[in-house]
Write an enzyme that holds these catalytic residues in place. Structure first.
Site: not given
Ligand SMILES: NC(=O)C1=CN([C@@H]2O[C@H](COP(=O)(O)OP(=O)(O)OC[C@H]3O[C@@H](n4cnc5c(N)ncnc54)[C@H](O)[C@@H]3O)[C@@H](O)[C@H]2O)C=CC1
Ligand SMILES: C[C@H](O)[C@@H]1OC(=O)[C@H](O)[C@@H]1O
Length: 257
Positions: A147, A160
């Site tokens: 991130s 985080y």
């Molecule tokens: N959405 C955003 O703006 C950003 C997201 N990220 C990173 O991208 C990645 C995905 O984020 P998003 O798609 O936004 O989140 P999300 O919450 O939509 O999806 C997260 C996924 O991880 C899975 N997950 C969570 N804990 C788990 C566990 N213990 N075991 C197995 N699966 C697990 C969930 O089931 C879900 O499928 C994360 O690492 C997040 O930190 C980084 C920067 C920005």
């Molecule tokens: C951009 C960051 O990763 C953003 O900050 C948050 O609180 C969300 O978890 C996204 O990951």
């Protein structure tokens, strides 16, 4: 022929957190780019639906495996099943992650453990399992979803941000140690993309405006815009890139004033 291949024909990618958000987009995008996919998350319904979409829309193989990636034992079982079913894992995408947005003075031990285990411990032990497998073939790619919060301070949680900074450094050290095995380890660091993790934040007009005011491109990202960098890093087009973090941030990280 000088142009490298950007496609992933004949490869298999394992994506954690593939049931929704960025992970789901990555799984579909990797399949559209030619890769078979193993989808891992705790929510079997979500990954089964995504797997069915991949098979229907791309004709690639897609295997849904339910696991809690914070459990080293479940990760080991997942890799064993994936390798047994798919033969080989060429690409690991450590995407699973979560956030609990608590001011530093109020962070509890449970919150610390949950965020650390989900975002960092899972990525390390999944990488260890992938490294042990990939080493045999003298080739492999690991892509960690960090991130911009691991690159610069954000208001969305010290724990985080610490896990994401650690992921960026883990990427460098594993790239150093595993380069001799032909394993490339890189990271992609997104700014805001609309997913279940961020939708509540982005639904707040004032918060969204603050994000946009800090983003030279003037908008949050579209999911396919994080897929491209991951496909690139998984492809031979990135054959001499390892230990790096690609910030996919609309220019946010270079916005001084
Ligand atoms: N959405 C955003 O703006 C950003 C997201 N990220 C990173 O991208 C990645 C995905 O984020 P998003 O798609 O936004 O989140 P999300 O919450 O939509 O999806 C997260 C996924 O991880 C899975 N997950 C969570 N804990 C788990 C566990 N213990 N075991 C197995 N699966 C697990 C969930 O089931 C879900 O499928 C994360 O690492 C997040 O930190 C980084 C920067 C920005
Ligand atoms: C951009 C960051 O990763 C953003 O900050 C948050 O609180 C969300 O978890 C996204 O990951």
């Amino acid at each position: 022929m000088i142009a490298p291949a950007f496609h992933l024909e004949g490869q298999t990618a394992l994506v954690t957190g593939a049931g929704r958000g960025i992970g789901k987009a990555l799984a579909i995008g990797l399949a559209e780019s030619g890769s078979n996919v193993v989808l891992v998350s705790r929510t079997m319904k979500e990954i089964e639906e995504t797997a069915a979409t991949i098979v229907e829309q791309t004709g690639r193989k897609a295997l849904a495996l339910c696991a809690d990636v914070t459990s080293k034992e479940q990760l080991a079982e997942t890799f064993q099943k994936a390798i047994s079913e798919m033969g080989r894992i060429h690409v690991l995408v450590n995407n699973a992650g979560m956030n609990i947005r608590t001011p530093a003075l109020e962070v509890t031990e449970d919150q610390w453990e949950t965020i650390m285990q989900t975002n960092l411990k899972s990525a390390f032990f999944a990488s260890q399992l992938a490294g042990q497998h990939m080493k045999q073939y003298g080739e492999g790619k690991i892509i960690n979803i960090s991130s911009v919060g691991g690159h610069t301070a954000l208001r969305t949680g010290v724990v985080y941000g610490s896990t994401k900074a650690a992921l960026i450094h883990m990427t460098k050290v594993l790239a150093l140690e595993w380069g001799k095995y032909g394993i490339r380890v890189n990271s992609v660091g997104p700014w805001y993309f609309r997913t279940p993790l961020t939708e509540k934040l982005l639904d707040d007009p004032q918060y969204l405006q603050e994000i946009i005011s800090r983003t030279p491109l003037g908008r949050v990202g579209e999911l396919q815009e994080v897929v491209g960098p991951v496909v690139f890093l998984a492809s031979e087009a990135a054959g001499y890139i390892t230990g790096q973090t690609l910030l996919v941030d609309g220019g946010m990280s270079i916005y001084g004033f």
